[in-house]
Structures are given as structure tokens and as C-alpha cells.
Design a protein around this motif. Sequence first.
Motif, PDB file in Angstrom:
ATOM      1  N   GLU A 271       0.837  -1.206   0.000  1.00  0.00           N
ATOM      2  CA  GLU A 271       0.000   0.000   0.000  1.00  0.00           C
ATOM      3  C   GLU A 271       0.871   1.256   0.000  1.00  0.00           C
ATOM      4  N   GLN A 272       1.951   1.241   0.809  1.00  0.00           N
ATOM      5  CA  GLN A 272       2.821   2.411   0.877  1.00  0.00           C
ATOM      6  C   GLN A 272       3.577   2.636  -0.429  1.00  0.00           C
ATOM      7  N   LEU A 276       3.428   5.929  -2.619  1.00  0.00           N
ATOM      8  CA  LEU A 276       4.602   6.638  -3.106  1.00  0.00           C
ATOM      9  C   LEU A 276       4.445   6.984  -4.585  1.00  0.00           C
ATOM     10  N   THR A 277       3.931   6.032  -5.347  1.00  0.00           N
ATOM     11  CA  THR A 277       3.727   6.282  -6.780  1.00  0.00           C
ATOM     12  C   THR A 277       2.764   7.451  -6.991  1.00  0.00           C
ATOM     13  N   GLU A 280       4.452  10.739  -5.976  1.00  0.00           N
ATOM     14  CA  GLU A 280       5.420  11.160  -6.988  1.00  0.00           C
ATOM     15  C   GLU A 280       4.713  11.873  -8.148  1.00  0.00           C
ATOM     16  N   GLU A 281       3.522  11.362  -8.496  1.00  0.00           N
ATOM     17  CA  GLU A 281       2.750  12.007  -9.553  1.00  0.00           C
ATOM     18  C   GLU A 281       2.319  13.413  -9.119  1.00  0.00           C
ATOM     19  N   LEU A 282       1.878  13.551  -7.841  1.00  0.00           N
ATOM     20  CA  LEU A 282       1.434  14.841  -7.336  1.00  0.00           C
ATOM     21  C   LEU A 282       2.580  15.841  -7.247  1.00  0.00           C
ATOM     22  N   GLY A 313      -1.908   9.176   2.434  1.00  0.00           N
ATOM     23  CA  GLY A 313      -1.398   8.323   3.503  1.00  0.00           C
ATOM     24  C   GLY A 313       0.112   8.131   3.425  1.00  0.00           C
ATOM     25  N   HIS A 314       0.598   7.181   4.214  1.00  0.00           N
ATOM     26  CA  HIS A 314       2.056   7.012   4.380  1.00  0.00           C
ATOM     27  C   HIS A 314       2.710   6.393   3.146  1.00  0.00           C
ATOM     28  N   VAL A 315       4.009   6.727   3.004  1.00  0.00           N
ATOM     29  CA  VAL A 315       4.861   6.091   1.988  1.00  0.00           C
ATOM     30  C   VAL A 315       5.974   5.350   2.726  1.00  0.00           C
ATOM     31  N   PRO A 316       6.764   4.471   2.062  1.00  0.00           N
ATOM     32  CA  PRO A 316       7.874   3.780   2.740  1.00  0.00           C
ATOM     33  C   PRO A 316       8.809   4.772   3.430  1.00  0.00           C
ATOM     34  N   ARG A 317       9.253   4.408   4.623  1.00  0.00           N
ATOM     35  CA  ARG A 317      10.044   5.331   5.442  1.00  0.00           C
ATOM     36  C   ARG A 317      11.297   5.827   4.733  1.00  0.00           C
ATOM     37  N   ASP A 318      11.988   4.937   4.030  1.00  0.00           N
ATOM     38  CA  ASP A 318      13.243   5.351   3.404  1.00  0.00           C
ATOM     39  C   ASP A 318      13.019   6.332   2.238  1.00  0.00           C
TER      40      ASP A 318
END
Length: 409
Positions: A271-272, A276-277, A280-282, A313-318
Motif C-alpha cells: 500500500e505504501q 509513493l507512486t 510522486e505524480e502529485l 497516507g504514508h509512503v515507505p520510510r526510506d
Amino acid sequence: MSSDPWGRVDETGTVYVRTADGEQVVGSWQAGTPEEALAYFERKYEGLVVEIGLLERRVRTTDLSAKDATAAIGHLRQQIDEHHAVGDLDALRKRLDQLVADVDARREERKAQKARQSDEARQAKEKLVTEAEELAASEQWRAAGERLRALVDSWKSLPRLDRKSDDELWHRFSHARSAFSKRRKAHFASLDAQREEARKTKERLVAEAEALSGSTDWGPTAARYRELMADWKAAGRAQREHEDDLWNRFRGAQDIFFQARSEVFAERDAEQRENLTRKEELVAEAEKLLPVQDLKAARAAFRSINERWEAIGHVPRDARPKIEGRMHAVERAIQESEEAEWRRTNPEARARAAGLTGQLQDAVDKLQKQIDAARAAGNDAKADKLARELEGRQALLDQALKGLEEFGG
């Protein structure tokens, strides 16, 4: 009358044998001729020769005891002394005397050998006792126990000593074995108690681990499982028949929890990555707003983008620092444009800038007139001084004019 070198038969049938002590009566013969009488007693002599030869061979080649050998010599000597044979009885006596000497020598040899063997046995048993006493203090329970059993077998293979010495050494040997056995028994009793305590502790740990296995409070529960594992290792081993079963239950409970957590985390990670994808678009859409041309339109567009951003919502921490940094960079650029616009359109600030510019312009004009008057009067020193002052006022005026331009003239 008939005779030979070692005996004779007289007219009455009496048979004699010749010895170093003179003739001795062998016996009386009435059943036949004198020749037959001598032949009979000569055969008895040959029988003695054979018996002595056999005894000599037994003494030389067998373990015939001195006692039995002496008895056999005595029996043969009695037969010789009774003169019931015709032959060289003195030679037989000498052979028996030599045999006696041989038996005595062999007796002394055996006595010395027995003494050597006894001494060797004593040394060997003392060595066994010394080793047993050293092993009595050992904590290598298996190795020391096996070695003590081997020492017992070695002891049994050794000959007995005199009763007093043998009993004293055996007492020390037995005492060492008993001391080791007592210490080993106490050790394993203590170990059993420790293992029983470990079993009880691990039963409690297993119960808690199984109770936690269905938890979805991932962070605190995982931390508690790490604490339980540390407690498990510190508890020591339980009895062999319980240890494996307890461990399987403990490990099984952990596996249930961590498997469930892994599945949830895998779903969350997926989900994260999708979030992220989308972000990145936004952020790419936001970056197209720069450089800002229409502040009002850029501000409205960024607000729309940011609302959609917050809803994702959240994205991967790194990946979070980089993607958020790009978004913040756009936001800062718009804010800086807003600040520049505010400075440009603020009436009070524009008025202050215009007033300052006017004051500076008046001062510059006044100084220029004073310089012109001084030069006309021929006062160049005053004119030069005023010119230097004019340079400073002109620099301030240029700066104020530049600031006024930012407000649109």
C-alpha cells in the motif's frame, strides 16, 4: 653264584648291590636262576632311572611346585635307600641331590620373582589409588566415572598383596570412589533441581508467548517476544523429556505472531509503495507550478495538490525524506513569491520608501548646489569635502531608488 659290576647273588639266593658304603642286601630270590634275579632287580633300577629322568624334566620344564617336587624326591630317595634295585645307586643319589639343589634354587627364584611381582603389584595399586584420589575431586562426571570403573577392572587384574597392605590400599581406593559418587550424586541432584526450576520458568514463558500469539499490537508485542527470548536463554535447560516440547510450543507461538505481522507488513508495504507512486505524480504536478507566474493560480493549484497529498497516507520510510523534501521545496517557492508580492504591494512600506527617497534626493541636490557655490568662490578644499559627502548620499539614494522600484516605481 652269579654277579655283574653292580650286584651278585650268593648260593642261598640272597641278592646284593654294590655301593660306596659296601654291599647292601637287595632281597632274596628263590624263583629262578641267579641271572634272572639280577635281571629282575636291574629292571627295577631302570625304572628308578626313568622316574628320576621324568622328575628332572618336570622340574626344568613345568611349574611343578617345590613342595610336590620335594615329596617326589623323598619318595625316590626312599626307594634307593631301601636298596631294592641293582645298579649305580650312588649315581642316582647324586642326581637326586642335584635335583634338590635345582628345586631349592627354583624355590628361591620363585620367591624372588614373587617378591618382585608383589612389589610391582603394590606400586601398581598405589598408582591406581593415587589416580582414584585425584579423580575424586573431578567435575568431569562422565569421563571421571568411566575412568574409575576402568581402574576397578585394573585393580581386579592385579594379584593380592599381604592382607594388611591390600586392605589399606583398597580402603583408600574405595573411599575415593565413594567420595566421587557422593559428589556426583549431589551435583546431579542440584542439576535436577535447577532443571525443574527451569521447566517451571519456561512453562510460564510458553504460557505468555501463546497468549501473545494473536496480538496485533505489533511493536510492543515484538519487543516483549525479544524479552521472553532473553528470559528463555537465561532460564537454563529443563529436563530432556520436557525441553524439546517446551521449545516447540514457545517457538510455535512466536511463529504465529511474526507470520501474521509479516503478512500485515507486506500488505502495508504494498500500500505504501502505491502511495509513493501517487505522491510522486502529485509532486511532479506541483513542480510544474514553478517558476510562479500567476501567484493566485499557483496558490490555488498547490492547495488542491496538497489536499490530495494529505489524503493519500504514508509512503515507505526510506523514501519519505526525498518525496516530502520535493513537495516542501515547491511550497517554499510559492511562499517566497507571496512575500515578494506583499512587499511590492504594501502601501505603508511604499510610502516610507518614497519618503526616504525624496529626502535623500533633496540632500543630494542641496550638496550639489553647495559644491557649485564653493568652486565658484574658489574654495576648492570645501568643494572637495562636500563632494566626498555627496558620494555617500548618492550611494544611499541609489539604494533607496532600487528598493522603490520593487514596489513598482
